[in-house]
Design a protein around this motif. Structure first.
Motif, PDB file in Angstrom:
ATOM      1  N   LYS A   1      65.866  65.641 -33.117  1.00 37.51           N
ATOM      2  CA  LYS A   1      66.557  65.749 -31.829  1.00 37.51           C
ATOM      3  C   LYS A   1      67.428  67.003 -31.738  1.00 37.51           C
ATOM      4  O   LYS A   1      67.440  67.687 -30.713  1.00 37.51           O
ATOM      5  N   LEU A   2      68.174  67.304 -32.792  1.00 44.10           N
ATOM      6  CA  LEU A   2      69.141  68.396 -32.739  1.00 44.10           C
ATOM      7  C   LEU A   2      68.603  69.736 -33.256  1.00 44.10           C
ATOM      8  O   LEU A   2      69.223  70.770 -33.025  1.00 44.10           O
ATOM      9  N   ARG A   3      67.517  69.721 -33.973  1.00 44.37           N
ATOM     10  CA  ARG A   3      66.829  70.918 -34.467  1.00 44.37           C
ATOM     11  C   ARG A   3      67.736  71.962 -35.129  1.00 44.37           C
ATOM     12  O   ARG A   3      67.830  73.109 -34.655  1.00 44.37           O
ATOM     13  N   PRO A   4      68.393  71.591 -36.210  1.00 44.71           N
ATOM     14  CA  PRO A   4      69.245  72.570 -36.892  1.00 44.71           C
ATOM     15  C   PRO A   4      68.413  73.595 -37.658  1.00 44.71           C
ATOM     16  O   PRO A   4      67.285  73.324 -38.044  1.00 44.71           O
ATOM     17  N   ARG A   5      68.989  74.746 -37.852  1.00 47.54           N
ATOM     18  CA  ARG A   5      68.404  75.779 -38.716  1.00 47.54           C
ATOM     19  C   ARG A   5      69.413  76.054 -39.811  1.00 47.54           C
ATOM     20  O   ARG A   5      70.418  76.712 -39.569  1.00 47.54           O
ATOM     21  N   GLY A   6      69.176  75.500 -40.965  1.00 45.18           N
ATOM     22  CA  GLY A   6      70.141  75.636 -42.052  1.00 45.18           C
ATOM     23  C   GLY A   6      71.355  74.767 -41.768  1.00 45.18           C
ATOM     24  O   GLY A   6      71.232  73.634 -41.310  1.00 45.18           O
ATOM     25  N   PHE A   7      72.549  75.324 -41.983  1.00 44.99           N
ATOM     26  CA  PHE A   7      73.775  74.566 -41.723  1.00 44.99           C
ATOM     27  C   PHE A   7      74.021  74.466 -40.220  1.00 44.99           C
ATOM     28  O   PHE A   7      73.833  75.432 -39.483  1.00 44.99           O
ATOM     29  N   MET A   8      74.446  73.282 -39.790  1.00 45.79           N
ATOM     30  CA  MET A   8      74.872  73.111 -38.402  1.00 45.79           C
ATOM     31  C   MET A   8      75.845  71.938 -38.320  1.00 45.79           C
ATOM     32  O   MET A   8      75.657  70.915 -38.971  1.00 45.79           O
ATOM     33  N   LEU A   9      76.863  72.118 -37.514  1.00 45.11           N
ATOM     34  CA  LEU A   9      77.826  71.069 -37.205  1.00 45.11           C
ATOM     35  C   LEU A   9      77.622  70.716 -35.735  1.00 45.11           C
ATOM     36  O   LEU A   9      77.612  71.599 -34.882  1.00 45.11           O
ATOM     37  N   ALA A  10      77.421  69.427 -35.455  1.00 47.50           N
ATOM     38  CA  ALA A  10      77.244  68.987 -34.069  1.00 47.50           C
ATOM     39  C   ALA A  10      78.278  67.921 -33.756  1.00 47.50           C
ATOM     40  O   ALA A  10      78.448  66.964 -34.519  1.00 47.50           O
ATOM     41  N   LEU A  11      78.978  68.084 -32.631  1.00 44.48           N
ATOM     42  CA  LEU A  11      79.951  67.099 -32.168  1.00 44.48           C
ATOM     43  C   LEU A  11      79.334  66.344 -31.005  1.00 44.48           C
ATOM     44  O   LEU A  11      78.878  66.954 -30.036  1.00 44.48           O
ATOM     45  N   ILE A  12      79.343  65.017 -31.111  1.00 43.09           N
ATOM     46  CA  ILE A  12      78.714  64.172 -30.104  1.00 43.09           C
ATOM     47  C   ILE A  12      79.757  63.183 -29.581  1.00 43.09           C
ATOM     48  O   ILE A  12      80.480  62.564 -30.366  1.00 43.09           O
ATOM     49  N   ASP A  13      79.812  63.014 -28.282  1.00 43.36           N
ATOM     50  CA  ASP A  13      80.808  62.125 -27.683  1.00 43.36           C
ATOM     51  C   ASP A  13      80.312  60.685 -27.666  1.00 43.36           C
ATOM     52  O   ASP A  13      79.145  60.407 -27.935  1.00 43.36           O
ATOM     53  N   LYS A  14      81.193  59.783 -27.307  1.00 42.59           N
ATOM     54  CA  LYS A  14      80.863  58.361 -27.246  1.00 42.59           C
ATOM     55  C   LYS A  14      79.755  58.061 -26.243  1.00 42.59           C
ATOM     56  O   LYS A  14      79.044  57.080 -26.386  1.00 42.59           O
ATOM     57  N   ASP A  15      79.607  58.915 -25.230  1.00 41.66           N
ATOM     58  CA  ASP A  15      78.556  58.701 -24.232  1.00 41.66           C
ATOM     59  C   ASP A  15      77.191  59.184 -24.720  1.00 41.66           C
ATOM     60  O   ASP A  15      76.206  59.112 -23.998  1.00 41.66           O
ATOM     61  N   GLY A  16      77.136  59.719 -25.955  1.00 41.35           N
ATOM     62  CA  GLY A  16      75.887  60.201 -26.524  1.00 41.35           C
ATOM     63  C   GLY A  16      75.601  61.657 -26.227  1.00 41.35           C
ATOM     64  O   GLY A  16      74.615  62.209 -26.699  1.00 41.35           O
ATOM     65  N   GLY A  17      76.468  62.299 -25.440  1.00 41.83           N
ATOM     66  CA  GLY A  17      76.274  63.702 -25.095  1.00 41.83           C
ATOM     67  C   GLY A  17      76.627  64.631 -26.240  1.00 41.83           C
ATOM     68  O   GLY A  17      77.647  64.456 -26.899  1.00 41.83           O
ATOM     69  N   ILE A  18      75.762  65.605 -26.459  1.00 40.49           N
ATOM     70  CA  ILE A  18      76.006  66.618 -27.492  1.00 40.49           C
ATOM     71  C   ILE A  18      76.966  67.637 -26.887  1.00 40.49           C
ATOM     72  O   ILE A  18      76.607  68.374 -25.972  1.00 40.49           O
ATOM     73  N   LYS A  19      78.185  67.649 -27.367  1.00 34.87           N
ATOM     74  CA  LYS A  19      79.225  68.489 -26.768  1.00 34.87           C
ATOM     75  C   LYS A  19      79.317  69.873 -27.383  1.00 34.87           C
ATOM     76  O   LYS A  19      79.756  70.812 -26.714  1.00 34.87           O
ATOM     77  N   LEU A  20      78.943  69.999 -28.667  1.00 31.87           N
ATOM     78  CA  LEU A  20      79.155  71.278 -29.336  1.00 31.87           C
ATOM     79  C   LEU A  20      78.248  71.384 -30.548  1.00 31.87           C
ATOM     80  O   LEU A  20      78.048  70.412 -31.267  1.00 31.87           O
ATOM     81  N   ARG A  21      77.725  72.586 -30.764  1.00 26.68           N
ATOM     82  CA  ARG A  21      76.953  72.901 -31.973  1.00 26.68           C
ATOM     83  C   ARG A  21      77.574  74.155 -32.579  1.00 26.68           C
ATOM     84  O   ARG A  21      77.829  75.121 -31.850  1.00 26.68           O
ATOM     85  N   LYS A  22      77.777  74.141 -33.870  1.00 29.99           N
ATOM     86  CA  LYS A  22      78.388  75.284 -34.541  1.00 29.99           C
ATOM     87  C   LYS A  22      77.583  75.647 -35.784  1.00 29.99           C
ATOM     88  O   LYS A  22      77.205  74.762 -36.554  1.00 29.99           O
ATOM     89  N   PRO A  23      77.357  76.934 -36.018  1.00 28.16           N
ATOM     90  CA  PRO A  23      76.609  77.363 -37.197  1.00 28.16           C
ATOM     91  C   PRO A  23      77.484  77.600 -38.430  1.00 28.16           C
ATOM     92  O   PRO A  23      77.002  78.059 -39.454  1.00 28.16           O
ATOM     93  N   ALA A  24      78.774  77.282 -38.302  1.00 31.35           N
ATOM     94  CA  ALA A  24      79.716  77.499 -39.403  1.00 31.35           C
ATOM     95  C   ALA A  24      80.687  76.319 -39.468  1.00 31.35           C
ATOM     96  O   ALA A  24      80.896  75.626 -38.472  1.00 31.35           O
ATOM     97  N   PRO A  25      81.282  76.079 -40.635  1.00 35.15           N
ATOM     98  CA  PRO A  25      82.237  74.964 -40.765  1.00 35.15           C
ATOM     99  C   PRO A  25      83.446  75.129 -39.845  1.00 35.15           C
ATOM    100  O   PRO A  25      83.890  76.244 -39.564  1.00 35.15           O
ATOM    101  N   TRP A  26      83.957  73.979 -39.409  1.00 35.68           N
ATOM    102  CA  TRP A  26      85.152  73.924 -38.579  1.00 35.68           C
ATOM    103  C   TRP A  26      86.189  73.047 -39.254  1.00 35.68           C
ATOM    104  O   TRP A  26      85.852  72.027 -39.858  1.00 35.68           O
TER     105      TRP A  26
END
Length: 150
Positions: free
Chosen positions: A99-124
């Motif tokens: 579903k999210l199709r990461p390439r290597g490292f990826m951080l994804a933030l998902i809300d309670k409604d199931g919406g993908i709010k943010l994708r980051k290629p580096a640690p946060w």
């Protein structure tokens, strides 16, 4: 003699207090970390905010750093109903990976409604993550309810 016991009593106070603090520190709540192969995003709808951490291997320095960041401030994440989902096996082709199709490292933030709010290629850091979460409409509503304004 009484003076010696008085000094010992005063000297023992900080040590007793620090022992109590050490017990409190060991009772710190644990961050829920789940292997993404074991769950689906739908399992968390309206109950948790998944943070998905992808890497091509558990030894990836970015993955290690991200997990260290997340474990550094568990209370702030738990306050926002966060659950951590990890996926370090690209060959397994988990549903989240498809579903999210990461390439290597990826951080994804998902809300309670199931919406993908943010994708980051580096640690946060937790601070960056919680600042982002606190801007989301669902979190804003929770804050208003907590404050008794709704």
């Amino acid at each position: 003699m009484r003076h010696v016991f008085g000094i010992l009593a005063v000297l023992s106070l900080p040590f007793g207090a620090s022992a109590g603090l050490a017990q409190e520190a060991s009772a710190t709540p644990e961050l829920p970390i789940v292997d993404s192969a074991e769950v689906a995003l739908e399992d968390f709808l309206w109950t948790k905010r998944p943070i998905v951490v992808f890497a091509d291997a558990a030894a990836d320095p970015r993955f290690v750093e991200q997990m260290r960041f997340l474990e550094a401030d568990v209370e702030e994440l738990l306050l926002r109903d966060v659950v951590i989902l990890t996926d370090t096996d690209p060959k397994a082709k988990s549903a989240l990976r498809k579903k999210l199709r990461p390439r290597g490292f990826m951080l994804a933030l998902i809300d309670k409604d199931g919406g993908i709010k943010l994708r980051k290629p580096a640690p946060w850091t937790v601070r960056e993550i919680t600042r982002s979460i606190d801007k989301w409409p669902t979190r804003q509503q929770e804050i208003r309810v907590e404050l008794g304004k709704e």
